[in-house]
Enzyme design. Structure first.
Site, PDB file in Angstrom:
ATOM      1  N   LYS A  22       0.697  -1.312  -0.018  1.00  0.00           N
ATOM      2  CA  LYS A  22       0.118   0.149   0.113  1.00  0.00           C
ATOM      3  C   LYS A  22       0.808   1.213  -0.063  1.00  0.00           C
ATOM      4  O   LYS A  22       0.572   2.135  -1.011  1.00  0.00           O
ATOM      5  CB  LYS A  22      -0.843  -0.056   1.376  1.00  0.00           C
ATOM      6  CG  LYS A  22      -1.672   1.425   1.589  1.00  0.00           C
ATOM      7  CD  LYS A  22      -2.387   1.273   2.743  1.00  0.00           C
ATOM      8  CE  LYS A  22      -1.885   1.830   4.194  1.00  0.00           C
ATOM      9  NZ  LYS A  22      -1.692   3.113   4.413  1.00  0.00           N
ATOM     10  N   ASN A  23       1.672   1.320   0.843  1.00  0.00           N
ATOM     11  CA  ASN A  23       2.501   2.786   0.978  1.00  0.00           C
ATOM     12  C   ASN A  23       3.608   2.773   0.040  1.00  0.00           C
ATOM     13  O   ASN A  23       4.250   3.942   0.043  1.00  0.00           O
ATOM     14  CB  ASN A  23       3.089   2.644   2.375  1.00  0.00           C
ATOM     15  CG  ASN A  23       2.273   2.960   3.549  1.00  0.00           C
ATOM     16  OD1 ASN A  23       0.839   3.340   3.307  1.00  0.00           O
ATOM     17  ND2 ASN A  23       2.492   2.611   4.843  1.00  0.00           N
ATOM     18  N   ARG A  92      -3.801  10.193   4.256  1.00  0.00           N
ATOM     19  CA  ARG A  92      -2.767  10.846   4.366  1.00  0.00           C
ATOM     20  C   ARG A  92      -1.928  11.314   3.089  1.00  0.00           C
ATOM     21  O   ARG A  92      -1.130  12.294   2.951  1.00  0.00           O
ATOM     22  CB  ARG A  92      -2.102  10.395   5.439  1.00  0.00           C
ATOM     23  CG  ARG A  92      -0.510  10.764   5.927  1.00  0.00           C
ATOM     24  CD  ARG A  92      -0.734  11.900   6.898  1.00  0.00           C
ATOM     25  NE  ARG A  92       0.776  12.516   7.060  1.00  0.00           N
ATOM     26  CZ  ARG A  92       0.675  13.685   7.848  1.00  0.00           C
ATOM     27  NH1 ARG A  92      -0.247  14.396   8.094  1.00  0.00           N
ATOM     28  NH2 ARG A  92       1.990  14.055   7.944  1.00  0.00           N
ATOM     29  N   CYS A 116      -5.248   8.183   9.332  1.00  0.00           N
ATOM     30  CA  CYS A 116      -5.465   7.786  10.680  1.00  0.00           C
ATOM     31  C   CYS A 116      -5.054   8.839  11.714  1.00  0.00           C
ATOM     32  O   CYS A 116      -3.976   9.373  11.409  1.00  0.00           O
ATOM     33  CB  CYS A 116      -4.653   6.540  10.850  1.00  0.00           C
ATOM     34  SG  CYS A 116      -5.119   5.140   9.730  1.00  0.00           S
ATOM     35  N   ARG A 121      -0.262  15.415  13.331  1.00  0.00           N
ATOM     36  CA  ARG A 121       0.339  14.790  12.006  1.00  0.00           C
ATOM     37  C   ARG A 121       0.552  16.019  11.246  1.00  0.00           C
ATOM     38  O   ARG A 121      -0.222  15.999   9.986  1.00  0.00           O
ATOM     39  CB  ARG A 121      -0.433  13.646  11.574  1.00  0.00           C
ATOM     40  CG  ARG A 121      -0.337  12.407  12.170  1.00  0.00           C
ATOM     41  CD  ARG A 121      -0.928  11.357  11.476  1.00  0.00           C
ATOM     42  NE  ARG A 121      -0.196  10.760  10.165  1.00  0.00           N
ATOM     43  CZ  ARG A 121      -0.500   9.724   9.550  1.00  0.00           C
ATOM     44  NH1 ARG A 121      -1.790   9.196   9.725  1.00  0.00           N
ATOM     45  NH2 ARG A 121       0.443   9.086   8.680  1.00  0.00           N
ATOM     46  N   PRO A 122       1.472  16.846  11.643  1.00  0.00           N
ATOM     47  CA  PRO A 122       1.443  18.334  10.697  1.00  0.00           C
ATOM     48  C   PRO A 122       2.339  17.755   9.312  1.00  0.00           C
ATOM     49  O   PRO A 122       2.559  16.923   9.370  1.00  0.00           O
ATOM     50  CB  PRO A 122       2.293  19.133  11.517  1.00  0.00           C
ATOM     51  CG  PRO A 122       3.091  18.356  12.420  1.00  0.00           C
ATOM     52  CD  PRO A 122       2.333  16.903  12.819  1.00  0.00           C
ATOM     53  N   ILE A 123       2.136  18.673   8.531  1.00  0.00           N
ATOM     54  CA  ILE A 123       2.852  18.420   7.036  1.00  0.00           C
ATOM     55  C   ILE A 123       3.967  19.760   7.012  1.00  0.00           C
ATOM     56  O   ILE A 123       4.268  20.080   5.843  1.00  0.00           O
ATOM     57  CB  ILE A 123       2.155  18.222   5.829  1.00  0.00           C
ATOM     58  CG1 ILE A 123       1.044  19.397   5.691  1.00  0.00           C
ATOM     59  CG2 ILE A 123       1.439  16.992   6.071  1.00  0.00           C
ATOM     60  CD1 ILE A 123       0.351  19.493   4.201  1.00  0.00           C
ATOM     61  N   ASP A 305       3.993   0.826  12.346  1.00  0.00           N
ATOM     62  CA  ASP A 305       2.830   0.222  11.728  1.00  0.00           C
ATOM     63  C   ASP A 305       2.694  -1.281  12.124  1.00  0.00           C
ATOM     64  O   ASP A 305       1.615  -1.798  11.741  1.00  0.00           O
ATOM     65  CB  ASP A 305       2.997   0.236  10.205  1.00  0.00           C
ATOM     66  CG  ASP A 305       2.795   1.855   9.622  1.00  0.00           C
ATOM     67  OD1 ASP A 305       2.289   2.536  10.380  1.00  0.00           O
ATOM     68  OD2 ASP A 305       2.981   1.751   8.562  1.00  0.00           O
ATOM     69  N   VAL A 327       7.488   7.201  17.233  1.00  0.00           N
ATOM     70  CA  VAL A 327       7.168   7.745  15.953  1.00  0.00           C
ATOM     71  C   VAL A 327       6.127   8.922  15.930  1.00  0.00           C
ATOM     72  O   VAL A 327       6.223  10.143  15.574  1.00  0.00           O
ATOM     73  CB  VAL A 327       7.128   6.550  14.738  1.00  0.00           C
ATOM     74  CG1 VAL A 327       6.810   7.423  13.523  1.00  0.00           C
ATOM     75  CG2 VAL A 327       8.348   5.972  14.755  1.00  0.00           C
ATOM     76  N   ARG A 399      -9.316   0.013   4.322  1.00  0.00           N
ATOM     77  CA  ARG A 399      -8.266   1.047   3.650  1.00  0.00           C
ATOM     78  C   ARG A 399      -6.965   0.486   3.269  1.00  0.00           C
ATOM     79  O   ARG A 399      -6.267   0.866   2.420  1.00  0.00           O
ATOM     80  CB  ARG A 399      -7.929   2.230   4.491  1.00  0.00           C
ATOM     81  CG  ARG A 399      -9.321   3.329   4.643  1.00  0.00           C
ATOM     82  CD  ARG A 399      -8.859   4.444   5.140  1.00  0.00           C
ATOM     83  NE  ARG A 399      -7.557   4.936   4.959  1.00  0.00           N
ATOM     84  CZ  ARG A 399      -6.799   5.466   5.882  1.00  0.00           C
ATOM     85  NH1 ARG A 399      -7.382   5.685   7.176  1.00  0.00           N
ATOM     86  NH2 ARG A 399      -5.506   5.837   5.498  1.00  0.00           N
TER      87      ARG A 399
HETATM   88  N1  EPU Z   1       6.008  14.933  11.067  1.00  0.00           N
HETATM   89  C1  EPU Z   1       6.134  16.382  11.322  1.00  0.00           C
HETATM   90  N2  EPU Z   1       6.038  17.199  10.289  1.00  0.00           N
HETATM   91  C2  EPU Z   1       5.824  16.887   8.890  1.00  0.00           C
HETATM   92  C3  EPU Z   1       6.111  15.240   8.795  1.00  0.00           C
HETATM   93  C4  EPU Z   1       5.885  14.475   9.710  1.00  0.00           C
HETATM   94  O1  EPU Z   1       6.015  16.713  12.548  1.00  0.00           O
HETATM   95  O2  EPU Z   1       5.770  17.476   8.179  1.00  0.00           O
HETATM   96  C5  EPU Z   1       5.863  13.818  12.208  1.00  0.00           C
HETATM   97  C6  EPU Z   1       4.651  13.191  12.378  1.00  0.00           C
HETATM   98  O3  EPU Z   1       3.796  13.905  13.092  1.00  0.00           O
HETATM   99  C7  EPU Z   1       5.257  11.828  12.946  1.00  0.00           C
HETATM  100  C8  EPU Z   1       6.696  11.535  12.417  1.00  0.00           C
HETATM  101  O4  EPU Z   1       7.001  13.050  11.847  1.00  0.00           O
HETATM  102  O5  EPU Z   1       5.289  11.822  14.483  1.00  0.00           O
HETATM  103  C9  EPU Z   1       6.559  10.496  11.353  1.00  0.00           C
HETATM  104  O6  EPU Z   1       5.712  10.773  10.364  1.00  0.00           O
HETATM  105  P1  EPU Z   1       5.870  10.424   8.890  1.00  0.00           P
HETATM  106  O7  EPU Z   1       5.951  11.787   7.963  1.00  0.00           O
HETATM  107  O8  EPU Z   1       7.293   9.591   8.494  1.00  0.00           O
HETATM  108  O9  EPU Z   1       4.793   9.653   8.440  1.00  0.00           O
HETATM  109  P2  EPU Z   1       3.676   9.591   7.262  1.00  0.00           P
HETATM  110  O10 EPU Z   1       4.638   9.786   6.144  1.00  0.00           O
HETATM  111  O11 EPU Z   1       2.573  10.413   7.494  1.00  0.00           O
HETATM  112  C10 EPU Z   1       3.902   7.097   6.741  1.00  0.00           C
HETATM  113  C11 EPU Z   1       3.030   6.091   6.490  1.00  0.00           C
HETATM  114  C12 EPU Z   1       2.530   5.545   7.752  1.00  0.00           C
HETATM  115  C13 EPU Z   1       3.402   5.188   8.667  1.00  0.00           C
HETATM  116  C14 EPU Z   1       4.666   6.341   8.959  1.00  0.00           C
HETATM  117  C15 EPU Z   1       5.838   6.126   9.482  1.00  0.00           C
HETATM  118  C16 EPU Z   1       2.139   6.359   4.311  1.00  0.00           C
HETATM  119  C17 EPU Z   1       0.943   6.458   3.703  1.00  0.00           C
HETATM  120  N3  EPU Z   1       2.138   6.370   5.400  1.00  0.00           N
HETATM  121  O12 EPU Z   1       3.096   8.171   7.252  1.00  0.00           O
HETATM  122  O13 EPU Z   1       1.694   4.488   7.555  1.00  0.00           O
HETATM  123  O14 EPU Z   1       3.372   5.075  10.043  1.00  0.00           O
HETATM  124  O15 EPU Z   1       5.206   6.794   7.502  1.00  0.00           O
HETATM  125  O16 EPU Z   1       6.429   4.969   9.159  1.00  0.00           O
HETATM  126  O17 EPU Z   1       3.199   5.915   3.796  1.00  0.00           O
HETATM  127  C18 EPU Z   1      -0.304   3.129   7.891  1.00  0.00           C
HETATM  128  O18 EPU Z   1       0.162   2.143   6.724  1.00  0.00           O
HETATM  129  O19 EPU Z   1      -1.120   2.648   8.726  1.00  0.00           O
HETATM  130  C19 EPU Z   1       0.691   4.311   8.347  1.00  0.00           C
HETATM  131  C20 EPU Z   1       0.040   4.975   9.457  1.00  0.00           C
END
Ligand code: EPU
Length: 419
Positions: A22-23, A92, A116, A121-123, A305, A327, A399
């Site tokens: 998926k990811n 996301r 989720c 979860r900021p960007i 995960d 994380v 999902r």
């Molecule tokens: N973070 C920030 N600012 C940002 C981005 C991230 O503070 O701009 C923080 C997040 O709040 C979190 C940490 O950094 O505390 C890690 O977040 P990351 O960005 O790595 O996660 P993600 O890209 O949102 C992906 C996977 C998640 C998986 C995480 C960590 C996808 C679609 N999602 O999320 O998968 O848990 O990486 O490995 O690839 C799932 O499949 O169930 C899932 C949640």
């Protein structure tokens, strides 16, 4: 209909092919926007998040055709740069379409992504990275408007190795003039898979899988036919299901080399594993050994995960276990529901720790899936519990897991939708 009744049918004796990742599929679907031609992806899981990604591609003007796990995308004409709100709010990964849009169209508009709820979860890393590449980013009442007259390669150091930010910035940087270096990049297999995909498309990305990724922008793309790897989290989920229900399970299409930390924890818990290429056989032990102290961590650490799915299995371990989530700020949402099934788990919110009491047999109950992986934990719990479990809000689980009711049946459980 989103309530599923699951009845455990005893120890497993099953074989299963693991779905495509998926990811990895989601950022590769976004990357298809970079190429004004045809992209074919094979082995994509037919799940809700992929359906949402397809809707986004269509809303932006791409033609998309699906045939089981094969998706053909024709992105000759991209007519729109605004990602519709209803799709942004569903997952996301919708955010990574912004990087691809900026590279291809120099414009991207979207609301903040849903997905989720795992704490804050900021960007901000994504948006700050776009700015470093030379984009103007404005936020007007929850709508992010990013545009550029032309991006220039630069150095970007991420404050945390965020998977989504690394992918989004790789996608944007292929549209920049010159070279971009992402430091403290995520090393996750999904980032490696995206880099492979981009290179096969004719773009130049090196260093994926290390903390420094280098992207040389401004290269020409060409048509591509790409096959997705197996899903390491789905594979781990079904292995833990075997540990909880007992018996043995053969999995095929397993990305073994990307699952070292998960497989090592399973072995510590007493699993007997036999690996033959991408096939893996797991035999559950009579008695599960506790995991004294385990921390989730970015790859190659134990994946966040997999954390929820581990909890129901540890309930039946010989001693108490302790899991620390590092994380996400709030990812123990499975606990409340597992407690309804008899689990004795306490959470220390401040330290982000869960204490799991061993020696507890779970029983069926009415529960509700709080998110995708916590929902998967409830499926695992149900498959090893005495009596029926009814899981509400089952759509969260759909999902991320392909044909999950069929999978439960292949594993020997009973699954039936109820009103
Ligand atoms: N973070 C920030 N600012 C940002 C981005 C991230 O503070 O701009 C923080 C997040 O709040 C979190 C940490 O950094 O505390 C890690 O977040 P990351 O960005 O790595 O996660 P993600 O890209 O949102 C992906 C996977 C998640 C998986 C995480 C960590 C996808 C679609 N999602 O999320 O998968 O848990 O990486 O490995 O690839 C799932 O499949 O169930 C899932 C949640």
């Amino acid at each position: 209909m989103s309530r599923l009744r699951i009845r455990n049918c005893g120890p497993l004796q099953a074989e299963l092919r693991v779905q495509g990742s998926k990811n990895s599929s989601l950022p590769c679907l976004a990357a298809a926007l970079l190429h004004p031609g045809t992209t074919v992806l094979e082995g994509v899981p037919m799940i809700e998040d992929v359906a949402t990604a397809i809707e986004i591609l269509r809303a932006l003007g791409a033609g998309v055709w699906t045939d089981e796990g094969r998706i053909t995308i024709c992105a000759n004409d991209i007519t729109n740069t605004r990602i519709p709100v209803q799709y942004m709010k569903k997952m996301r990964s919708s955010a990574v379409f912004m990087g691809a849009l900026l590279a291809r169209m120099k414009n991207a508009e979207a609301v903040y992504p849903g997905g989720c709820v795992l704490g804050n979860r900021p960007i901000n890393f994504h948006l700050e990275g776009f700015q470093r590449l030379g984009c103007d980013v404005a936020v007007q009442e929850d709508v992010i408007i990013a545009k550029t007259s032309g991006m220039t390669g630069t150095g970007i150091k991420l404050p945390f190795p965020s998977v989504g930010a690394t992918e989004n910035l790789m996608l944007a940087a292929v549209g920049a003039e010159g070279t971009t270096m992402i430091e403290n990049a995520a090393k996750e297999p999904e980032v490696i898979e995206l880099a492979r995909f981009l290179n096969r498309m004719g773009l130049e990305v090196s260093g994926a899988g290390t903390s420094k990724i280098c992207i040389r922008g401004g290269q020409k793309t060409h048509d591509i036919h790409f096959c997705m790897s197996g899903d390491r989290i789905a594979a781990g989920t079904w292995l833990l299901c075997c540990m909880n229900a007992g018996g043995s399970l053969w999995l095929d299409n397993v990305p073994v080399s990307w699952m070292r930390s998960t497989l090592s924890v399973l072995e510590q818990m007493g699993a007997s594993l036999r690996i033959d290429g991408t096939r893996l056989e797991c035999t559950a032990p009579q008695k599960i050994r506790a995991v004294k102290h385990l921390k989730t961590a970015p790859y190659p650490g134990f994946p966040t995960d997999m954390q929820s799915q581990l909890l129901p299995v540890l309930c039946r371990a010989d001693e108490d276990s302790c899991i620390c989530e590092t994380v996400f700020s709030s990812r123990f949402c499975a606990v409340r529901e597992l407690v309804r099934m008899g689990a004795r788990i306490t959470v220390d919110q401040e330290k982000n720790l869960a204490w799991v009491q061993g020696g507890v047999r779970l029983h069926g109950a009415d529960v509700s899936a709080p998110d995708l992986r916590a929902g998967a934990a409830l499926v695992i719990a149900a498959m090893g519990a005495g009596g029926d479990t009814i899981i509400d809000n089952f759509y969260h689980i759909e999902r991320g897991y392909e044909r999950i009711t069929d999978t439960i049946r292949i594993l020997g459980g009973e699954a039936c939708w109820i009103c």
